[in-house]
Design a protein around this motif. Sequence first.
Motif, PDB file in Angstrom:
ATOM      1  N   SER A   1       0.081  -4.488  -3.963  1.00 33.39           N
ATOM      2  CA  SER A   1      -0.346  -4.455  -2.565  1.00 33.39           C
ATOM      3  C   SER A   1      -0.991  -3.109  -2.249  1.00 33.39           C
ATOM      4  O   SER A   1      -0.534  -2.057  -2.714  1.00 33.39           O
ATOM      5  N   SER A   2      -2.040  -3.146  -1.437  1.00 29.11           N
ATOM      6  CA  SER A   2      -2.703  -1.903  -1.056  1.00 29.11           C
ATOM      7  C   SER A   2      -1.815  -1.119  -0.099  1.00 29.11           C
ATOM      8  O   SER A   2      -0.922  -1.671   0.551  1.00 29.11           O
ATOM      9  N   GLY A   3      -2.069   0.185  -0.021  1.00 28.17           N
ATOM     10  CA  GLY A   3      -1.307   1.017   0.900  1.00 28.17           C
ATOM     11  C   GLY A   3      -1.439   0.552   2.331  1.00 28.17           C
ATOM     12  O   GLY A   3      -0.467   0.577   3.095  1.00 28.17           O
ATOM     13  N   ASN A   4      -2.626   0.087   2.711  1.00 25.87           N
ATOM     14  CA  ASN A   4      -2.843  -0.395   4.076  1.00 25.87           C
ATOM     15  C   ASN A   4      -2.055  -1.668   4.354  1.00 25.87           C
ATOM     16  O   ASN A   4      -1.548  -1.865   5.459  1.00 25.87           O
ATOM     17  N   SER A   5      -1.967  -2.552   3.346  1.00 19.53           N
ATOM     18  CA  SER A   5      -1.188  -3.785   3.523  1.00 19.53           C
ATOM     19  C   SER A   5       0.294  -3.467   3.664  1.00 19.53           C
ATOM     20  O   SER A   5       0.997  -4.033   4.517  1.00 19.53           O
TER      21      SER A   5
END
Length: 473
Positions: free
Chosen positions: A293-297
């Motif tokens: 998962s991306s940091g933003n997610s």
Amino acid sequence: MQSLDMATAVRYLSESNATLQVLGAAYIQHTCYHSNEAKHQVRVLHGVPALVKLFSSDNEEVQRFATGATRNLIYENAENKAALIDAGGVMRLVSVLGQPDEELRKTITGVLWNLSSRDNLKEKLSKEALSELTEKVLIPLCSSVPLSPSERDIFYNTSGCLRNLSSVNERTRQKMRDMRGLVDALVSYIQQEDRADDKGLENSLCVMRNLSYQLYTELPPSVRLRLEGPTRASASGKGEAIGCFTLYNKKDTERNQNLSILSEVSRTPRGAEWLWHPSVVALYKLVLQNSDSSGNSREAAIGALQNITAGEARWAAVLSGVVVEQEKMLPVLLDLLDTNSDMELRPLTGLLRNLARHSASKDYMAKTTVNVLVAKLPSDGLQKTSSCEVVVNICGALNHLVTCSSLAARDISYFNGLPKLIGIKTIHDNSSGSLKAARAASTVLCNMFQYKKLHKDYKLKGFSRRDFTDVTV
């Protein structure tokens, strides 16, 4: 096109010949790609209203070039965005959203996303485009996952637009919560999307987080009553003040009441119910457990959990219990503390503060979290990492535990938290953030001193009464 000038191109837009309309729009699209002067020229020559009229052309090629020209025309140009709005461009754009031409839909949703980046346009877009975006784009796409590359672009644009709209104000948040099928579609996409780094997934999670903001104060009274049940005052039988120790001693009663309310809404959620339903906790957990998962997610999922566990509402306590006891997420959350990203640490420590506040077993929470939280504290108030907001959150979490658990106070001392808390309290600059952190650390220390049985341990470590009770900050 090489023989054209801007005045001629704009004039071609109003010709009846579709070939000339395409030629004029193509020239504008090409020249406005990099040139701010060209964008200015089009506006001065009244080219924006002429392009808007072509959005509804019977000729798909004319539509594609007219919308493509508009996309370039408004990019990083506030004046042209305003001109597009003034010319009725939003209504014209959404009127053709249902057409099957994917390239056209991609361009239109891109234009709408671009417009939604400006705060002063968000409410107008929510009035004129939200329903069409939801019914003609969002719901159909979320019903056909996995998406083709072109459909992914359309969904990315659409969810980006919704992400911007959901951040503007309470009125728009309420409208989006009430929009039939919107939340269901987002949840469906999050459940089905198997690419953890997908930008549409990130946008969907951010919309869910934004729609969870101030949720309990913005819920309709009927829903709030169903979630809250009897008030704490009526449940206690008397109107006496309820302090932390009182709640701790009555935790079994409180727990039973929470379980009773939980059973009332255990049915499958629909629409906005997803935002506060226990099932959504498991949804966010899957995002946080996925290492891809991306940091933003991750930040969005944590932020949503922070929102739905925040405040004094009984339902915030219920969902905190779901996070800790049902989904057993504490180990996952504590592992995520191993980052230097303040973007993730702010909501994460805010969430842990909420969980500590609502925890039915402060001793269990203390055993699990104190050592990790103390390790994340800076040595004094002058260090720039972690940020003041993170420090305040950590101290808040520790204080919620200390006021109800001597074990928490003991472990703070055992894991060398005293020098850190005293350093934060006494060594700081005079910025508002540092002073808040100093006051938060001072509060923890003051409450730690309430446990007389620990005074001997404090003294052996070299600390005196003054270290705990000096509240001059």
